[in-house]
Structure formats: C-alpha cells, structure tokens
Design a protein around this motif. Structure first.
Motif, PDB file in Angstrom:
ATOM      1  N   ARG A 273       0.839  -1.196   0.000  1.00  0.00           N
ATOM      2  CA  ARG A 273       0.000   0.000   0.000  1.00  0.00           C
ATOM      3  C   ARG A 273       0.874   1.247   0.000  1.00  0.00           C
ATOM      4  N   ASP A 274       0.332   2.288  -0.577  1.00  0.00           N
ATOM      5  CA  ASP A 274       1.044   3.552  -0.717  1.00  0.00           C
ATOM      6  C   ASP A 274       1.620   4.035   0.615  1.00  0.00           C
ATOM      7  N   HIS A 275       0.823   3.972   1.679  1.00  0.00           N
ATOM      8  CA  HIS A 275       1.257   4.484   2.975  1.00  0.00           C
ATOM      9  C   HIS A 275       2.349   3.629   3.601  1.00  0.00           C
ATOM     10  N   ASN A 276       2.407   2.353   3.241  1.00  0.00           N
ATOM     11  CA  ASN A 276       3.375   1.468   3.874  1.00  0.00           C
ATOM     12  C   ASN A 276       4.704   1.389   3.132  1.00  0.00           C
ATOM     13  N   MET A 277       4.765   1.941   1.917  1.00  0.00           N
ATOM     14  CA  MET A 277       6.014   1.890   1.167  1.00  0.00           C
ATOM     15  C   MET A 277       7.189   2.529   1.927  1.00  0.00           C
ATOM     16  N   PRO A 278       7.016   3.692   2.603  1.00  0.00           N
ATOM     17  CA  PRO A 278       8.159   4.257   3.330  1.00  0.00           C
ATOM     18  C   PRO A 278       8.766   3.311   4.354  1.00  0.00           C
ATOM     19  N   ALA A 279       7.966   2.427   4.951  1.00  0.00           N
ATOM     20  CA  ALA A 279       8.510   1.481   5.930  1.00  0.00           C
ATOM     21  C   ALA A 279       9.465   0.500   5.258  1.00  0.00           C
ATOM     22  N   TYR A 280       9.115   0.050   4.035  1.00  0.00           N
ATOM     23  CA  TYR A 280      10.007  -0.842   3.292  1.00  0.00           C
ATOM     24  C   TYR A 280      11.283  -0.104   2.884  1.00  0.00           C
ATOM     25  N   ILE A 281      11.115   1.147   2.461  1.00  0.00           N
ATOM     26  CA  ILE A 281      12.281   1.937   2.078  1.00  0.00           C
ATOM     27  C   ILE A 281      13.192   2.136   3.289  1.00  0.00           C
ATOM     28  N   SER A 282      12.603   2.454   4.441  1.00  0.00           N
ATOM     29  CA  SER A 282      13.375   2.677   5.657  1.00  0.00           C
ATOM     30  C   SER A 282      14.182   1.442   6.034  1.00  0.00           C
ATOM     31  N   SER A 283      13.561   0.282   5.924  1.00  0.00           N
ATOM     32  CA  SER A 283      14.248  -0.959   6.259  1.00  0.00           C
ATOM     33  C   SER A 283      15.467  -1.171   5.362  1.00  0.00           C
ATOM     34  N   TYR A 284      15.294  -0.902   4.072  1.00  0.00           N
ATOM     35  CA  TYR A 284      16.410  -1.105   3.143  1.00  0.00           C
ATOM     36  C   TYR A 284      17.503  -0.056   3.359  1.00  0.00           C
ATOM     37  N   VAL A 285      17.102   1.159   3.672  1.00  0.00           N
ATOM     38  CA  VAL A 285      18.080   2.212   3.973  1.00  0.00           C
ATOM     39  C   VAL A 285      18.958   1.786   5.147  1.00  0.00           C
ATOM     40  N   ARG A 286      18.339   1.212   6.182  1.00  0.00           N
ATOM     41  CA  ARG A 286      19.111   0.754   7.347  1.00  0.00           C
ATOM     42  C   ARG A 286      20.058  -0.385   6.973  1.00  0.00           C
ATOM     43  N   GLN A 287      19.577  -1.275   6.078  1.00  0.00           N
ATOM     44  CA  GLN A 287      20.445  -2.370   5.632  1.00  0.00           C
ATOM     45  C   GLN A 287      21.695  -1.846   4.927  1.00  0.00           C
ATOM     46  N   LYS A 288      21.576  -0.702   4.278  1.00  0.00           N
ATOM     47  CA  LYS A 288      22.713  -0.110   3.562  1.00  0.00           C
ATOM     48  C   LYS A 288      23.579   0.742   4.475  1.00  0.00           C
ATOM     49  N   GLY A 289      23.280   0.754   5.777  1.00  0.00           N
ATOM     50  CA  GLY A 289      24.081   1.501   6.728  1.00  0.00           C
ATOM     51  C   GLY A 289      23.815   2.989   6.722  1.00  0.00           C
ATOM     52  N   LEU A 290      22.615   3.393   6.285  1.00  0.00           N
ATOM     53  CA  LEU A 290      22.256   4.802   6.214  1.00  0.00           C
ATOM     54  C   LEU A 290      21.023   5.062   7.073  1.00  0.00           C
ATOM     55  N   SER A 291      20.622   6.318   7.152  1.00  0.00           N
ATOM     56  CA  SER A 291      19.389   6.682   7.851  1.00  0.00           C
ATOM     57  C   SER A 291      18.620   7.677   6.989  1.00  0.00           C
ATOM     58  N   ALA A 292      17.343   7.847   7.280  1.00  0.00           N
ATOM     59  CA  ALA A 292      16.517   8.796   6.527  1.00  0.00           C
ATOM     60  C   ALA A 292      15.337   9.208   7.380  1.00  0.00           C
ATOM     61  N   ASP A 293      14.964  10.492   7.294  1.00  0.00           N
ATOM     62  CA  ASP A 293      13.784  10.938   8.034  1.00  0.00           C
ATOM     63  C   ASP A 293      12.530  10.638   7.209  1.00  0.00           C
ATOM     64  N   GLN A 294      11.368  10.853   7.842  1.00  0.00           N
ATOM     65  CA  GLN A 294      10.114  10.470   7.199  1.00  0.00           C
ATOM     66  C   GLN A 294       9.865  11.227   5.898  1.00  0.00           C
ATOM     67  N   LYS A 295      10.182  12.499   5.875  1.00  0.00           N
ATOM     68  CA  LYS A 295       9.962  13.273   4.649  1.00  0.00           C
ATOM     69  C   LYS A 295      10.792  12.721   3.510  1.00  0.00           C
ATOM     70  N   SER A 296      12.031  12.354   3.775  1.00  0.00           N
ATOM     71  CA  SER A 296      12.905  11.802   2.738  1.00  0.00           C
ATOM     72  C   SER A 296      12.353  10.483   2.212  1.00  0.00           C
TER      73      SER A 296
END
Length: 343
Positions: A144-167
């Motif tokens: 779902r559209d609203h849940n996509m950022p959670a998947y993105i956040s998980s992958y960002v963490r796997q790459k050793g990075l961080s991101a805020d919600q707006k990003s």
C-alpha cells in the motif's frame, strides 16, 4: 501458540544460515521478493556443484510429472540439489495442483522453490498440500502507498544509512511502488554517501532531482491543514516539472489519503492503536496527517471529495472533458479545499 507467517527477511536469514526447507512456495502481487529469493536460491550451491545439482525449470515448458521426477533425483557429490521452478503463475491452477502429492511428501535432499510471481496462488488442494508437507509459503501482497516508506526505511538501514520520514516519502513519490526501482535508487545513494550518513531532502534533491518543497508529501500536508497557498504552489510546480511528479500518481496518493480519512471517521476506536489497525498502517507517523484531516473535513465532505476524485479520473481519460490533466487537477484541488459536504 500458532506460528507466525514466514517473512522475506526471515527466509533470507535462514538461507544465509544454510537452514533449508524441502519446499518453498513464493507468490503474491509484489514480485520483488520472489525475484530476490529466486536469486538467493541460485546461490545456494557452490559453482562446482551447480552443473549436476541445480535445475532452473520454467513451469509453462514442463509437465508437473517432469518436475517431480527431477525432485526425486539424488544429489551428486553434494548434500542437496536445488530445483527452481519459475513462471508458475503462467500455468493453469489444475496443472499446478498436480504437484500436490510431492508437496505433501517432499524429498529431504531436494530444495524445491516454486516462484509464482505477481499474483496470488489459489486452489484448495494446492494450498492444503503445501501446509500438510510443511512447506515455507511466502505471500507478498501489493504494498500500500502508505506502507512503502517502511520498506524503504528498512532497506536504507540495511545499507548503513538513515533517513527521516519526509525523505522516505519523497523517494516513494518520485519512484512509485516499484520496489526494484526504489532499492536501485537507494543503492546509488549508498554509493555516493559515506557510511552512516543521513539521506535528507537536500541529498535527494541534489542527487535524484526531487524538490524538497513541492512533492506529494507536502501536498498532502497542505490538504490536511487546508493550506490553499501551499496546495496551489505545489500544483504550479508539478505543471512546470511534469517528470518530477507524475500527476496521476499524485492524485492516487491524494485519493488514498481521503479514503483512509473516511475509514478513520467511522472507526470507533480512534486511539493510535485503533487507527493503525483500522487503516492497516505500519507507522504511527501518518496518524498526524489523519488527525489533522479529521479536524478539517467531516465525513460528508470526505465522501464528496472521493466522488470528485473519481470524476477527475474519468475526465482525465477524456470522458466528458477536453481539459488537460493540470487544469482538471487545479479544479479538483479547489473543490477539495471548499467541499461544502452536500452529496
């Protein structure tokens, strides 16, 4: 206590730990997870063992009996043989169900992975045989559209990075719901940024080309707070930069927001937990926008707005209108902000 359903991360972890099951059945509308696991299955055996012990079969090209015959072979100079069946979604359900006897009683030295990509598998006999034989079944529903950022956040963490919600929402807006494309863009950013760096709106604007001030994240906030000036500034930017924000995708995001807002209006338990459950959201961050909308739009206004968005969709396809989509969206935005709530 009932066991929880298998997850992509859980299966990937088990494979890397060499903890294998005899049968894996991967299906669902989100094809990325099926593709990623299929690649992992292809890497189970060392190169020197693949020639005799790895089989990649395409379901439309083979009969179920042939697949079963291959699965019954003994591995040669190896502990396992790996059989990967791709494109299972391209065969009839009754044909696929002929694998049921094997699913019920699989061979312990064979690792069978059936890839049913981009669709949900059906069939009572098929699914019950998988359960009876203890197969690992992963269903990957459309995100779902609203849940996509959670998947993105998980992958960002796997790459050793961080991101805020707006990003996270900016990445979703620009790329959409295609996980493969999303992860590719994150891979690019990971190659440009130092370890432990933060992906910020400025980083995204500089390296990907999305405006940090005018995107669907900002547009939804403007609608939620009824900030007309910000709404029309966003629309002007979208018109001047059509590649930065595909308009139909933006409208889809707006529709999903008001659809969720309508559910929220009729949810008896409006605690954070109650709303998250009702809206099937993974992140309480989104409730801020929902609560703003509950204050600024009553239920009748929301129903009217959803109806108007459907009219926009028809007109944007040329039904009863010759206006371009930007003119239509301008009218839609005005109606959203001024909806009287008269059905």
């Amino acid at each position: 206590m009932a066991q929880s359903a298998p997850t992509f991360e859980g299966i990937m972890k088990s494979l890397k730990q060499k903890n294998y099951a005899p049968v894996y059945f991967l299906h669902g509308e989100e094809g990325y997870f099926t593709d990623a696991l299929a690649k992992e299955f292809e890497n189970i055996l060392p190169e020197e063992e693949k020639a005799f012990n790895q089989y990649v079969l395409y379901a439309p090209e083979v009969e179920p009996s042939q697949i079963i015959d291959v699965c019954h072979r003994m591995p040669m100079m190896s502990d396992y043989q790996v059989v990967i069946v791709k494109e299972a979604q391209a065969v009839r359900a009754d044909k696929l169900a002929k694998l049921a006897p094997y699913f019920k009683n699989p061979v312990s030295t064979t690792i069978l992975a059936v890839c049913y990509r981009g669709a949900q598998a059906k069939g009572k006999e098929l699914m019950s045989s998988l359960k009876e034989g203890g197969a690992v079944v992963l269903e990957s529903p459309k995100i779902r559209d609203h849940n996509m950022p959670a998947y993105i956040s998980s992958y960002v963490r796997q790459k050793g990075l961080s991101a805020d919600q707006k990003s996270l929402e900016m990445l979703r807006d620009f790329i959409g719901l295609d996980l493969s494309r999303v992860y590719n863009e994150i891979d690019k950013l990971a190659g440009l940024l130092p370890p432990n760096a933060a992906i910020t709106p400025d980083v995204i604007e500089r390296n990907i080309g999305i405006s940090k001030d005018y995107n669907s994240y900002e547009l939804l906030d403007a609608f939620a707070t009824k900030d007309g000036k910000k709404v029309f500034n966003c629309l002007a930017y979208f018109k001047s930069n059509p590649k930065a924000a595909p308009l139909l995708m933006v409208v889809g995001t707006v529709f999903n927001y008001f659809a969720d807002l309508l559910i929220a209006h009729y949810t008896p338990d409006r605690s954070d937990h109650g709303l998250l459950e009702a809206l099937k959201l993974r992140n309480p961050f989104f409730l801020r926008r929902i609560r703003q909308g509950l204050v600024n739009y009553n239920a009748i206004q929301v129903v009217e707005i959803l109806s108007t968005i459907r009219v926009f969709d028809a007109k944007s396809k040329g039904v009863g209108s010759r206006q371009n989509e930007h003119q239509l969206f301008h009218e839609l935005a005005f109606h959203i902000l001024t909806a009287p709530g008269r059905l």
